[in-house]
Scaffold this motif. Structure first.
Motif, PDB file in Angstrom:
ATOM      1  N   ASP A 320       0.747 -54.414   5.867  1.00 44.85           N
ATOM      2  CA  ASP A 320       1.898 -54.190   4.977  1.00 44.85           C
ATOM      3  C   ASP A 320       1.499 -53.045   4.056  1.00 44.85           C
ATOM      4  O   ASP A 320       1.026 -53.237   2.947  1.00 44.85           O
ATOM      5  N   THR A 336       8.489 -57.470   2.092  1.00 47.53           N
ATOM      6  CA  THR A 336       7.994 -57.916   3.398  1.00 47.53           C
ATOM      7  C   THR A 336       8.004 -59.443   3.500  1.00 47.53           C
ATOM      8  O   THR A 336       8.429 -59.999   4.516  1.00 47.53           O
ATOM      9  N   THR A 473       6.216 -50.004   5.331  1.00 49.02           N
ATOM     10  CA  THR A 473       6.949 -50.838   4.382  1.00 49.02           C
ATOM     11  C   THR A 473       7.064 -50.124   3.044  1.00 49.02           C
ATOM     12  O   THR A 473       6.274 -49.229   2.730  1.00 49.02           O
TER      13      THR A 473
END
Length: 517
Positions: A320, A336, A473
């Motif tokens: 992430d 996320t 992300t």
């Protein structure tokens, strides 16, 4: 200084008595290190640095253990050593407090023959450009200009002219991930010891070349080409006669200051070798600029998650990246986690298992401490610092384990929500090692998917992975640099300005450190 004992026509070895009578060089130790994103709303305070003072500083450096050979080569005067997790901009109050303590400690033990300056190079401070340049200048005003300063840095740091001018010797890591961090710190100190003991002192020449490239570490890893070959050239150059050290800084991509760009530096006493080596490294970097790629498959989050769900290799590691706290992210972006909690796969009775590491949630942690393991909790987590992409999440689940006393997190709680084990922390913490999970009674090797807030995997996670993908992300360390609103970096700059011409990669000679710097 500490010159060799000479007789007419030849050098001789000192007797044992002469060796014992020779005074040891007096060396101070100081440095503050953090990587701080100006694109994150987070702020870093003094406590984030976990500063060590006086004799406790020795505990930070394994090569300065009481019985080590390096420890015996000098009389050391440790001042302040602080090393924070990457984060947001440092408050001016924190910086001034730590600097005041550093300078007062240095004043107490003057004079010094040398100073070992251990920093990162990517600190940002409220209202102050180039904090490391400011730091070394203020230290110089205390220790003077006869003192030889040797600086060690992360290769993701930035080397301004002020920093280059006020240091004498300089080096940085040669590996990313930074498996050689303490090897590099030791090299910086032994370079200093060698120059003092030989009587050579400051180098005759310091070559500094700014390279107009700004890339994230996830594209410049030394595990893969072209970074692997580029950095493999550094050690042989540094080992040449007449060269003291050579270094390439990638620079730090998530701060918006004029000093944020790549740099090559070479120091030594042979002018022609210093010049040729620096220009060769700078040109090699520039010529390879279009060849840098992400160190692992990199996909939009939706694609990355589908790859993880469909894979039969475990654990499947999903990075992430946008909120990576080890690059300067706030660590509490909930985007996320919100997507994962709304994914049907993790609600099925026989669905894939997933560990999410991690999200700060002090209210939930407090509740978990009150009710205990096996009980249900419900409280908001995340987005207290960075709520630009998603709001706090009302997390409801069962407490599976609680661990207190972590240096960074302070308290960690595992909350089970469907097939997802969410690690909730009192304060943000990166999860880099297998025992980070096993000490929470989690089995990472038997888990289908592990989501970690990180970019490229550190060695232990890399070696544990069944497979791996990096997800694009959102967050304070967005990997798509062209989406960032840079206002102050020097332009043109690659990759923002891809069609650059007439790039000057000639040496800029940096004067020997003096009061004019």
């Amino acid at each position: 200084m500490y010159g060799l004992i000479l007789l007419i026509g030849f050098a001789c070895q000192p007797t044992d008595k002469e060796s014992n009578d020779k005074p040891l060089p007096r060396i101070a130790i100081a440095g503050l290190a953090i990587e701080s994103s100006t694109f994150s709303p987070a702020k870093s305070t003094e406590e984030a640095f976990h500063a060590l003072y006086g004799e406790d500083v020795f505990n930070y450096f394994p090569f300065l253990a009481a019985d080590s050979s390096v420890r015996k080569q000098a009389e050391y005067f440790p001042a302040v050593k602080g090393h924070a997790l990457p984060g947001g901009i440092v408050t001016r109050e924190a910086y001034e407090s730590l600097m005041s303590k550093t300078l007062e400690s240095l004043k107490a033990n003057l004079p010094y023959d040398g100073l070992f300056f251990d920093i990162h190079g990517a600190m940002s401070v409220e209202g102050l450009d180039d904090p490391e340049g400011d730091m070394i200048k203020r230290i110089r005003e205390v220790v003077g200009y006869d003192c030889v300063i040797s600086t060690c840095m992360d290769l993701h740091g930035n080397v301004s002219k002020k920093l280059a001018g006020n240091t004498d010797l300089i080096t940085c890591y040669r590996m990313a991930p930074h498996e050689d961090a303490f090897e590099s710190k030791r090299r910086a100190l032994t370079n200093l010891l060698d120059r003092l003991e030989s009587g050579k002192g400051k180098p005759e020449y310091k070559a500094w070349i700014p390279v107009p490239v700004l890339l994230p570490g996830e594209k410049t890893s030394t595990r893969i080409e072209p970074g692997k070959s580029l950095y493999a050239r550094v050690a042989p150059i540094a080992e040449q006669e007449g060269i003291i050290d050579a270094a390439i800084w990638v620079g730090y991509a998530w701060a918006d200051e004029p000093r944020n760009h790549a740099v090559v530096m070479v120091t030594g006493d042979d002018k022609s070798k210093v010049k040729a080596s620096a220009e060769s490294l700078a040109n090699s970097f520039w010529e390879a600029r279009n060849d840098f790629e992400f160190v692992a498959p990199t996909e939009p989050f939706e694609t990355a998650l589908q790859m993880a769900i469909e894979s039969d290799k475990k654990p499947f590691l999903l990075s992430d990246m946008g909120d990576n706290p080890t690059a300067g992210g706030a660590g509490d972006v909930t985007w996320t986690l919100n997507e994962l909690l709304n994914t049907d796969e993790f609600k099925k009775e026989n669905g894939k298992s997933l560990i999410y590491a991690s999200i700060p949630g002090p209210q939930l942690v407090e509740q978990a401490l009150q009710v205990g393991v096996g009980k249900e909790v419900e409280a908001y987590v995340g987005a207290e610092v960075d709520d630009r992409y998603a709001a706090p999440i009302l997390l409801f689940g069962t407490v599976k384990s609680i661990r207190e006393g972590d240096r960074h997190a302070e308290v960690e709680v595992v909350v089970e929500v469907g097939n997802i084990s969410v690690i909730v922390t009192k304060k943000r913490k990166p999860y880099h090692r297998e025992h980070d999970f096993t000490q929470l009674e989690l089995n990472p090797r038997d888990t289908d998917i592990i989501v970690v807030k990180i970019g490229y995997l550190v060695p232990e996670l890399y070696n544990m992975r069944g497979d791996w993908v990096m997800a694009l992300t959102p967050g304070g360390v967005d990997q798509d640099l062209e989406r960032l609103d840079y206002q102050r970096i020097k332009r043109p700059m690659f990759p923002m300005d891809k069609n650059m011409t007439d790039v000057d990669l000639n040496v800029r000679w940096i004067e020997t450190s003096n009061s004019k710097m």
